[in-house]
Design a protein around this motif. Structure first.
Motif, short mmCIF file in Angstrom:
data_model
loop_
_atom_site.label_atom_id
_atom_site.label_comp_id
_atom_site.label_asym_id
_atom_site.label_seq_id
_atom_site.Cartn_x
_atom_site.Cartn_y
_atom_site.Cartn_z
N VAL A 131 -7.59 -0.68 -3.39
CA VAL A 131 -6.63 -1.90 -3.23
C VAL A 131 -7.41 -2.94 -2.21
O VAL A 131 -8.19 -2.57 -1.66
CB VAL A 131 -5.22 -1.46 -2.33
N ARG A 132 -6.49 -4.10 -2.17
CA ARG A 132 -7.27 -4.85 -1.06
C ARG A 132 -6.51 -4.71 0.24
O ARG A 132 -5.73 -3.74 0.51
CB ARG A 132 -6.45 -6.38 -1.46
N PRO A 133 -7.80 -4.95 1.33
CA PRO A 133 -7.21 -4.53 2.68
C PRO A 133 -5.65 -4.79 3.10
O PRO A 133 -5.53 -5.92 2.86
CB PRO A 133 -8.39 -4.97 3.47
N GLY A 134 -5.21 -4.01 3.58
CA GLY A 134 -3.80 -4.19 4.06
C GLY A 134 -2.54 -3.79 2.85
O GLY A 134 -1.40 -3.60 3.57
N THR A 135 -3.06 -3.43 1.93
CA THR A 135 -2.13 -3.02 0.79
C THR A 135 -1.65 -1.66 1.08
O THR A 135 -2.24 -0.60 1.59
CB THR A 135 -2.63 -3.03 -0.60
N ARG A 136 -0.06 -1.45 1.07
CA ARG A 136 0.43 -0.15 1.31
C ARG A 136 0.92 0.33 -0.07
O ARG A 136 1.39 -0.34 -0.97
CB ARG A 136 1.66 -0.34 2.31
N LEU A 137 1.17 1.70 -0.48
CA LEU A 137 1.62 2.32 -1.53
C LEU A 137 2.80 1.48 -1.86
O LEU A 137 3.14 1.23 -3.05
CB LEU A 137 1.76 3.69 -1.16
N PHE A 140 -16.65 5.16 -5.14
CA PHE A 140 -18.06 4.33 -4.77
C PHE A 140 -17.76 2.80 -5.35
O PHE A 140 -18.84 2.08 -4.62
CB PHE A 140 -19.11 5.07 -5.73
N ALA A 141 -16.80 2.55 -6.06
CA ALA A 141 -16.71 0.83 -6.33
C ALA A 141 -16.00 0.45 -5.37
O ALA A 141 -16.12 -0.90 -5.14
CB ALA A 141 -15.97 1.07 -7.83
N ALA A 142 -15.46 0.88 -4.24
CA ALA A 142 -14.68 0.11 -3.24
C ALA A 142 -15.59 -0.98 -2.57
O ALA A 142 -15.26 -2.09 -2.44
CB ALA A 142 -14.10 1.12 -2.43
N LEU A 176 -12.72 -3.71 -1.47
CA LEU A 176 -11.49 -2.98 -1.59
C LEU A 176 -11.59 -1.87 -0.53
O LEU A 176 -12.54 -1.37 -0.32
CB LEU A 176 -11.06 -2.57 -3.10
N GLU A 177 -10.54 -1.22 -0.63
CA GLU A 177 -10.12 0.15 0.33
C GLU A 177 -9.76 1.06 -0.69
O GLU A 177 -8.78 0.96 -1.42
CB GLU A 177 -9.35 0.04 1.37
N PRO A 178 -10.11 2.46 -0.58
CA PRO A 178 -9.61 3.36 -1.24
C PRO A 178 -8.35 3.92 -0.62
O PRO A 178 -8.45 4.62 0.45
CB PRO A 178 -10.78 4.56 -1.14
N LEU A 179 -6.92 3.64 -1.01
CA LEU A 179 -5.92 3.95 -0.49
C LEU A 179 -5.60 5.51 -0.63
O LEU A 179 -5.03 6.03 0.59
CB LEU A 179 -4.78 3.08 -1.01
N VAL A 180 -5.98 5.94 -1.80
CA VAL A 180 -5.89 7.39 -2.25
C VAL A 180 -6.89 7.80 -2.72
O VAL A 180 -7.55 7.24 -3.62
CB VAL A 180 -4.53 7.72 -2.88
N LYS A 181 -7.46 9.07 -2.37
CA LYS A 181 -8.88 9.56 -2.83
C LYS A 181 -8.76 10.71 -3.69
O LYS A 181 -7.57 11.46 -3.59
CB LYS A 181 -9.82 9.86 -1.73
N ASP A 182 -9.53 11.11 -4.62
CA ASP A 182 -9.54 12.51 -5.34
C ASP A 182 -8.31 12.29 -6.16
O ASP A 182 -7.60 13.60 -6.03
CB ASP A 182 -9.73 13.28 -4.24
N ILE A 183 -8.10 11.58 -6.82
CA ILE A 183 -6.75 11.66 -7.88
C ILE A 183 -7.19 12.19 -8.98
O ILE A 183 -8.24 11.75 -9.67
CB ILE A 183 -6.05 10.57 -8.17
#
Length: 314
Positions: free
Chosen positions: A93-99, A154-156, A161-168
């Motif tokens: 997500v773009r920085p600052g984005t929330r779920l 690794f694409a973040a 971008l930021e990884p909001l959630v990992k290992d999905i």
């Protein structure tokens, strides 16, 4: 120079690029991202690159149809290597984005079945739209087209971008198989743990047509690792079959199976024999299907033809 250039399904930051970088020779090659699987393979056909790495099979979704169809049509190519890569996604997500603020998500079509349950549980109202690749989805998020993308963590950094959630991943230990394809030449050397790929076209639609194909392998003790039907585009009911089998074209059982297919069916495209990726051991040939068994049978037949049967008639 084309000889030092490898293409891959881009843009930068795809799982395909990550898989390509696991090959030792990648460190000395120019790695060029392409917009699609056909573009990556056409660069090889046109002499603009020595080889292309493309995804061909996923352990959750099955065959990658763009690759299967592209290898079956156009100027012939051959597979020389394969790479297995464990696949786990991050929600970029773009920085600052929330779920709670995510209304639209994107990713490669093959990614969706691998995260469907996670989406239903955490973003049930989000609208999914497919992108050309997972990394291209990340690019579109950076540009504001979508709120989030499923891609490799690794694409973040590449796309800010930021990884909001990992290992999905819905399936534990999901893997994608990639193949390195080049222009036709002598197949990779036999290793004893090999895979042979080909495409077979049926001459006409009749009862037992598929059985005839399968019997060429079964009669010689050749294990099929994958078989998928693909439409030929010549009309309803017209199919070819994409096939992977255990073994190398220089194995007698595999070579004779391929000869049987060539005798029986109007068109067979050999896509290569190459080392299998992974650590799973290849089973020993079934009794009567080893090279030595084929050689002994051929020698026995020659003695019969010469009138020199063994004393017991065997």
């Amino acid at each position: 120079m084309p000889a030092s250039r490898y293409t891959y399904l881009g843009p930068e930051g795809t799982f395909t690029e990550a898989a390509l970088r696991t090959l030792p020779e990648a460190a000395t090659r120019e790695l060029v991202p392409m917009v699609s699987v056909p573009a990556a393979l056409d660069a090889v056909r046109n002499g603009e690159a020595a080889a292309a790495l493309v995804p061909i099979e996923n352990s959750v979704e099955g065959g990658v149809t763009a690759t299967l169809d592209e290898l079956a049509t156009g100027a012939p190519l051959m597979i020389y290597r394969e790479v297995l890569l464990r696949i786990a996604f991050a929600l970029l997500v773009r920085p600052g984005t929330r779920l709670a603020g995510i209304k639209t998500v994107t990713g490669h079509p093959v990614a969706q079945p691998q995260v469907r349950k996670w989406l239903a549980a955490h973003l049930p109202d989000a609208v999914w739209e497919s992108s050309a690749s997972n990394a291209d989805g990340a690019r579109l998020v950076r540009e504001g087209r979508y709120d989030a993308a499923f891609a490799g963590e690794f694409a973040a950094a590449t796309y800010g971008l930021e990884p909001l959630v990992k290992d999905i991943h819905d399936a534990q230990n999901a893997q994608t198989r990639f193949v390195l394809a080049g222009r036709p030449a002598r197949p990779s050397a036999r290793t004893g743990s090999d895979r042979t790929s080909l495409v077979v076209w049926l001459g006409d639609d009749h009862p037992g047509a598929l059985l005839e194909l399968l019997q060429e392998f079964a009669a010689r003790g050749v294990n099929l690792m994958r078989i998928e039907s693909r439409p030929t585009g010549e009309g309803m009911g017209r199919y070819c079959f994409s096939v992977d089998c255990e073994g190398h074209i220089t194995d007698r059982r595999v070579g004779e199976a391929l000869m049987g297919l060539k005798r029986t069916f109007p068109k067979v495209r050999f896509l290569g024999s190459y080392p299998r990726a992974g650590t799973e051991a290849t089973p020993a040939p079934r009794p009567g299907t080893s090279d030595s068994a084929f050689l002994e049978a051929a020698e026995w037949l020659a003695r019969c033809a010469d009138g020199g049967l063994d004393a017991d008639g065997a």
